[in-house]
Scaffold this motif. Structure first.
Motif, mmCIF file in Angstrom:
data_model
loop_
_atom_site.group_PDB
_atom_site.id
_atom_site.type_symbol
_atom_site.label_atom_id
_atom_site.label_comp_id
_atom_site.label_asym_id
_atom_site.label_seq_id
_atom_site.Cartn_x
_atom_site.Cartn_y
_atom_site.Cartn_z
ATOM 1 N N GLY A 141 0.796 -1.221 0.000
ATOM 2 C CA GLY A 141 0.000 0.000 0.000
ATOM 3 C C GLY A 141 0.828 1.270 0.000
ATOM 4 N N ASP A 142 2.018 1.228 0.637
ATOM 5 C CA ASP A 142 2.869 2.413 0.662
ATOM 6 C C ASP A 142 4.331 1.997 0.879
ATOM 7 N N TYR A 143 5.191 2.993 0.860
ATOM 8 C CA TYR A 143 6.631 2.778 1.007
ATOM 9 C C TYR A 143 6.966 2.071 2.313
ATOM 10 N N GLU A 144 6.379 2.531 3.404
ATOM 11 C CA GLU A 144 6.700 1.988 4.727
ATOM 12 C C GLU A 144 6.389 0.499 4.812
ATOM 13 N N GLN A 145 5.247 0.076 4.258
ATOM 14 C CA GLN A 145 4.886 -1.343 4.266
ATOM 15 C C GLN A 145 5.877 -2.167 3.446
ATOM 16 N N ALA A 146 6.239 -1.652 2.281
ATOM 17 C CA ALA A 146 7.186 -2.363 1.418
ATOM 18 C C ALA A 146 8.544 -2.490 2.099
ATOM 19 N N PHE A 147 8.992 -1.422 2.725
ATOM 20 C CA PHE A 147 10.286 -1.404 3.415
ATOM 21 C C PHE A 147 10.288 -2.381 4.590
ATOM 22 N N ALA A 148 9.226 -2.368 5.396
ATOM 23 C CA ALA A 148 9.144 -3.199 6.594
ATOM 24 C C ALA A 148 9.072 -4.695 6.271
ATOM 25 N N ALA A 149 8.575 -5.051 5.099
ATOM 26 C CA ALA A 149 8.389 -6.459 4.745
ATOM 27 C C ALA A 149 9.668 -7.146 4.239
ATOM 28 N N GLN A 150 10.750 -6.405 4.026
ATOM 29 C CA GLN A 150 11.951 -6.981 3.431
ATOM 30 C C GLN A 150 12.926 -7.496 4.482
ATOM 31 N N LYS A 151 13.599 -8.616 4.170
ATOM 32 C CA LYS A 151 14.637 -9.163 5.051
ATOM 33 C C LYS A 151 15.837 -8.224 5.094
ATOM 34 N N HIS A 152 16.208 -7.689 3.940
ATOM 35 C CA HIS A 152 17.343 -6.776 3.813
ATOM 36 C C HIS A 152 16.847 -5.505 3.112
ATOM 37 N N PRO A 153 16.188 -4.631 3.860
ATOM 38 C CA PRO A 153 15.572 -3.451 3.229
ATOM 39 C C PRO A 153 16.576 -2.516 2.559
ATOM 40 N N GLU A 154 17.820 -2.473 3.044
ATOM 41 C CA GLU A 154 18.821 -1.587 2.441
ATOM 42 C C GLU A 154 19.264 -2.068 1.069
ATOM 43 N N ALA A 155 18.996 -3.330 0.740
ATOM 44 C CA ALA A 155 19.399 -3.887 -0.547
ATOM 45 C C ALA A 155 18.318 -3.739 -1.610
#
Length: 195
Positions: A141-155
Motif C-alpha cells: 500500500g505504501d513505502y513503509e509497508q514495502a520497506f518493513a516487509a523486506q529481510k534486507h531493506p537496504e538492498a
C-alpha cells in the motif's frame, strides 16, 4: 648532426588510457537444478573466455576481428559472442563485460516483475532488489509497508507502479544503475561520481 653524449628522453606512460578491447564471452546460464534456479539472489553470470586489445592499424584490426569472430563461429555454441568493450586493461574489459550482462539481466527481471503486477491492473508499491532486479512478488500500500516487509531493506529500491506509468527496459536499467550508485554513496547532485 648534434651529438650531445646523452640518450634521448623516452616517454614513459604511468597512467592507463582507455582503449577498445575485444571480448569473447559465454552467456550460457549455468543452472544445475531447479532449486538453484529459484534461489533468491542467484545471478546469471557471464563467463569471459578471451580478452585482447584491439589493434591500432585498420588492416590489423579487420584481420583480428575476422580471426576472433571465426573462432566464435567455429566453436558452434550459440552462447558465445564477440563484444567490443572500452576499458583501460584486460581485467577491466572483462569486468565491464560481466557488469553489462548483470545489469541487462537485472533490468529484464525488474521489467518482468512490473509487468506481472500490471497484468492484473496492480497499483501500489513494490520492492525490487537492486542487485538482480527481483522482487518478493508482493504489492504494498505504501513505502513503509514495502520497506518493513523486506529481510534486507537496504538492498532494495522502492517505487510505486500503475498502469498509467509503464516502464521500459531502458528505464529499468537506468533506475537500477542509479540505485546502485546511491546505495554506494557515490551519487552527487543526481550524478554518479565513480565512473
Amino acid at each position: 648532426m648534434n651529438i650531445t653524449g646523452q640518450n634521448p628522453t623516452t616517454r614513459v606512460q604511468f597512467t592507463k588510457s582507455p582503449a577498445v578491447f575485444l571480448v569473447i564471452a559465454d552467456d550460457r546460464d549455468a543452472i544445475t537444478n531447479w532449486g538453484e534456479c529459484m534461489r533468491e539472489g542467484r545471478l546469471p553470470a557471464r563467463l569471459v573466455v578471451h580478452v585482447e586489445r584491439q589493434a591500432d592499424h585498420p588492416d590489423e584490426r579487420e584481420a583480428q576481428w575476422d580471426e576472433l569472430s571465426g573462432s566464435v563461429l567455429d566453436a558452434g555454441s550459440e552462447s558465445l559472442s564477440l563484444l567490443t568493450v572500452r576499458a583501460v586493461s584486460h581485467a577491466h574489459a572483462a569486468a565491464v563485460a560481466r557488469h553489462e550482462y548483470a545489469v541487462f539481466n537485472a533490468a529484464v527481471r525488474m521489467g518482468e516483475v512490473i509487468d506481472t503486477h500490471l497484468e492484473y491492473d496492480g497499483r501500489g508499491w513494490i520492492a525490487v532488489r537492486i542487485a538482480d532486479g527481483g522482487s518478493d512478488g508482493e504489492l504494498y500500500g505504501d513505502y513503509e509497508q514495502a520497506f518493513a516487509a523486506q529481510k534486507h531493506p537496504e538492498a532494495c529500491a522502492y517505487f510505486p507502479i500503475s498502469p498509467l506509468t509503464p516502464w521500459t527496459p531502458r528505464m529499468c536499467e537506468e533506475f537500477l544503475e542509479d540505485m546502485t550508485h546511491l546505495r554506494h554513496g557515490c551519487m552527487v547532485y543526481g550524478r554518479p561520481t565513480c565512473r
